[in-house]
Design a protein around this motif. Sequence first.
Motif, PDB file in Angstrom:
ATOM      1  N   ALA A 271     -26.217 -11.768 -27.882  1.00  0.00           N
ATOM      2  CA  ALA A 271     -27.303 -11.255 -27.044  1.00  0.00           C
ATOM      3  C   ALA A 271     -27.439 -12.057 -25.761  1.00  0.00           C
ATOM      4  CB  ALA A 271     -28.613 -11.286 -27.826  1.00  0.00           C
ATOM      5  N   LEU A 272     -27.378 -13.382 -25.864  1.00  0.00           N
ATOM      6  CA  LEU A 272     -27.557 -14.231 -24.689  1.00  0.00           C
ATOM      7  C   LEU A 272     -26.347 -14.171 -23.763  1.00  0.00           C
ATOM      8  CD1 LEU A 272     -29.262 -17.301 -26.386  1.00  0.00           C
ATOM      9  CD2 LEU A 272     -30.338 -15.478 -25.059  1.00  0.00           C
ATOM     10  N   THR A 273     -25.160 -14.060 -24.341  1.00  0.00           N
ATOM     11  CA  THR A 273     -23.956 -13.911 -23.520  1.00  0.00           C
ATOM     12  C   THR A 273     -23.989 -12.587 -22.779  1.00  0.00           C
ATOM     13  OG1 THR A 273     -22.654 -15.275 -25.039  1.00  0.00           O
ATOM     14  CG2 THR A 273     -21.438 -13.820 -23.558  1.00  0.00           C
ATOM     15  N   ALA A 274     -24.397 -11.525 -23.469  1.00  0.00           N
ATOM     16  CA  ALA A 274     -24.500 -10.216 -22.825  1.00  0.00           C
ATOM     17  C   ALA A 274     -25.500 -10.250 -21.677  1.00  0.00           C
ATOM     18  CB  ALA A 274     -24.907  -9.162 -23.855  1.00  0.00           C
ATOM     19  N   PHE A 275     -26.627 -10.930 -21.880  1.00  0.00           N
ATOM     20  CA  PHE A 275     -27.621 -11.047 -20.804  1.00  0.00           C
ATOM     21  C   PHE A 275     -27.019 -11.757 -19.594  1.00  0.00           C
ATOM     22  CE2 PHE A 275     -30.846 -13.597 -18.613  1.00  0.00           C
ATOM     23  CZ  PHE A 275     -31.720 -12.594 -18.202  1.00  0.00           C
ATOM     24  N   ALA A 276     -26.331 -12.877 -19.840  1.00  0.00           N
ATOM     25  CA  ALA A 276     -25.745 -13.634 -18.732  1.00  0.00           C
ATOM     26  C   ALA A 276     -24.669 -12.829 -18.006  1.00  0.00           C
ATOM     27  CB  ALA A 276     -25.160 -14.942 -19.256  1.00  0.00           C
ATOM     28  N   GLU A 277     -23.993 -11.936 -18.741  1.00  0.00           N
ATOM     29  CA  GLU A 277     -22.917 -11.127 -18.152  1.00  0.00           C
ATOM     30  C   GLU A 277     -23.415  -9.795 -17.619  1.00  0.00           C
ATOM     31  OE1 GLU A 277     -20.049 -10.847 -21.282  1.00  0.00           O
ATOM     32  OE2 GLU A 277     -19.373 -12.942 -21.054  1.00  0.00           O
ATOM     33  N   GLY A 278     -24.694  -9.528 -17.769  1.00  0.00           N
ATOM     34  CA  GLY A 278     -25.270  -8.292 -17.244  1.00  0.00           C
ATOM     35  C   GLY A 278     -24.835  -7.041 -17.978  1.00  0.00           C
ATOM     36  N   ARG A 279     -24.685  -7.141 -19.306  1.00  0.00           N
ATOM     37  CA  ARG A 279     -24.286  -5.982 -20.101  1.00  0.00           C
ATOM     38  C   ARG A 279     -25.185  -5.866 -21.323  1.00  0.00           C
ATOM     39  NH1 ARG A 279     -21.689  -7.825 -24.647  1.00  0.00           N
ATOM     40  NH2 ARG A 279     -20.801  -9.931 -24.539  1.00  0.00           N
ATOM     41  N   GLU A 280     -25.073  -4.742 -22.034  1.00  0.00           N
ATOM     42  CA  GLU A 280     -25.800  -4.560 -23.274  1.00  0.00           C
ATOM     43  C   GLU A 280     -25.086  -5.310 -24.405  1.00  0.00           C
ATOM     44  OE1 GLU A 280     -28.728  -2.928 -24.004  1.00  0.00           O
ATOM     45  OE2 GLU A 280     -28.918  -2.869 -21.808  1.00  0.00           O
ATOM     46  N   PRO A 281     -25.817  -5.946 -25.298  1.00  0.00           N
ATOM     47  CA  PRO A 281     -25.164  -6.628 -26.411  1.00  0.00           C
ATOM     48  C   PRO A 281     -24.537  -5.630 -27.372  1.00  0.00           C
ATOM     49  CG  PRO A 281     -27.535  -6.658 -26.704  1.00  0.00           C
ATOM     50  CD  PRO A 281     -27.289  -6.096 -25.339  1.00  0.00           C
ATOM     51  N   ASP A 282     -23.467  -6.047 -28.018  1.00  0.00           N
ATOM     52  CA  ASP A 282     -22.788  -5.228 -29.027  1.00  0.00           C
ATOM     53  C   ASP A 282     -22.830  -5.995 -30.339  1.00  0.00           C
ATOM     54  OD1 ASP A 282     -21.208  -3.683 -30.614  1.00  0.00           O
ATOM     55  OD2 ASP A 282     -19.380  -3.893 -29.417  1.00  0.00           O
ATOM     56  N   PHE A 283     -23.663  -5.534 -31.261  1.00  0.00           N
ATOM     57  CA  PHE A 283     -23.833  -6.215 -32.545  1.00  0.00           C
ATOM     58  C   PHE A 283     -22.961  -5.607 -33.644  1.00  0.00           C
ATOM     59  CE2 PHE A 283     -28.233  -6.725 -30.627  1.00  0.00           C
ATOM     60  CZ  PHE A 283     -28.034  -8.056 -30.269  1.00  0.00           C
ATOM     61  N   THR A 284     -22.117  -4.638 -33.289  1.00  0.00           N
ATOM     62  CA  THR A 284     -21.373  -3.890 -34.322  1.00  0.00           C
ATOM     63  C   THR A 284     -20.194  -4.674 -34.889  1.00  0.00           C
ATOM     64  OG1 THR A 284     -19.984  -2.817 -32.652  1.00  0.00           O
ATOM     65  CG2 THR A 284     -22.015  -1.684 -33.302  1.00  0.00           C
ATOM     66  N   ASN A 285     -19.712  -5.667 -34.169  1.00  0.00           N
ATOM     67  CA  ASN A 285     -18.536  -6.411 -34.636  1.00  0.00           C
ATOM     68  C   ASN A 285     -18.884  -7.819 -35.139  1.00  0.00           C
ATOM     69  OD1 ASN A 285     -16.609  -4.363 -34.020  1.00  0.00           O
ATOM     70  ND2 ASN A 285     -16.835  -4.902 -31.844  1.00  0.00           N
ATOM     71  N   LEU A 286     -20.145  -8.033 -35.467  1.00  0.00           N
ATOM     72  CA  LEU A 286     -20.556  -9.335 -35.969  1.00  0.00           C
ATOM     73  C   LEU A 286     -20.096  -9.507 -37.415  1.00  0.00           C
ATOM     74  CD1 LEU A 286     -24.207  -9.539 -34.621  1.00  0.00           C
ATOM     75  CD2 LEU A 286     -22.151 -10.554 -33.635  1.00  0.00           C
ATOM     76  N   PRO A 287     -20.015 -10.751 -37.912  1.00  0.00           N
ATOM     77  CA  PRO A 287     -19.675 -10.974 -39.316  1.00  0.00           C
ATOM     78  C   PRO A 287     -20.664 -10.264 -40.241  1.00  0.00           C
ATOM     79  CG  PRO A 287     -19.629 -13.040 -38.090  1.00  0.00           C
ATOM     80  CD  PRO A 287     -20.221 -12.009 -37.169  1.00  0.00           C
ATOM     81  N   PRO A 288     -20.253  -9.892 -41.438  1.00  0.00           N
ATOM     82  CA  PRO A 288     -21.158  -9.216 -42.370  1.00  0.00           C
ATOM     83  C   PRO A 288     -22.436 -10.023 -42.591  1.00  0.00           C
ATOM     84  CG  PRO A 288     -18.919  -9.145 -43.194  1.00  0.00           C
ATOM     85  CD  PRO A 288     -18.893 -10.038 -41.990  1.00  0.00           C
ATOM     86  N   GLY A 289     -23.563  -9.321 -42.567  1.00  0.00           N
ATOM     87  CA  GLY A 289     -24.850  -9.976 -42.774  1.00  0.00           C
ATOM     88  C   GLY A 289     -25.465 -10.595 -41.541  1.00  0.00           C
ATOM     89  N   ALA A 290     -24.727 -10.627 -40.420  1.00  0.00           N
ATOM     90  CA  ALA A 290     -25.257 -11.268 -39.212  1.00  0.00           C
ATOM     91  C   ALA A 290     -26.154 -10.297 -38.466  1.00  0.00           C
ATOM     92  CB  ALA A 290     -24.100 -11.697 -38.309  1.00  0.00           C
TER      93      ALA A 290
END
Length: 263
Positions: free
Chosen positions: A244-263
Amino acid sequence: MSDLLLREDRERVRTLSLNRPDQLNAFNQELYVALAEALGEADGDPDVAVVMLTGVGRAFSAGTDLLEMRQTAAGADDAGASHGFVGLVDALAGFTKPLVVAVNGLGLGIGVTLLGYADLAFASSAARFKTPFTTLGVAPEAASSFLVPRLVGRQNAAWMLLSGEWVDAEEALEMGLVWRVTSPEGLLATAWKHAATLAARPISSLVAVKETMTASLRPGIEAARELENAKFAELMGAPANLEALTAFAEGREPDFTNLPPGA
């Protein structure tokens, strides 16, 4: 007082204005500390009966400064904004005089959750509210998991805290998050008029009334803060939060679909 916080005294009302308009009044460490200290000073000042809090510019507050938060999450800043944040919540929870909040524009994060400590909350019709905890991959803050349901009801609170979606001023009024909605032009005058009405009353009586109204809340606030802080520490710097914070710094929407299971 820091230039990030403006102060005006009139008829026993002290108006504090968040003054980082170019950053939408986002709280960095300095602003957290400045507001906490200003609340403490007002609480101890016998010439101040009421504090009114608002923001300069088009935002009330965009919440925590996410660039500073990213440094903290990445371990680049051991102190980060956490110390100042905790100090501000301590000051809000311990503030003994009436607190009137005038939400002049965007309110995110602490710009919403501090309303749980307001005695009267006013909003401009242009105001919008958002608690972006799940969109940042973190837990609630400032005892909002306890105070927001008390203000707006459990299901409204669940939607706000779980979804991270925007709530407009009229929805906030209907929920009970704010007490009055005014035109943008009339906000400060309306909020100040009500603050001045309170300020004409004896300070000792104002303090006594507030104490009796809030005493039963203190155990719930303390318990909620303890659990929230533990969950926040657990999730801060975890994969979802870093994305989320990297996406904010890069000016994009976060992508939570490829996170480790349970994250």
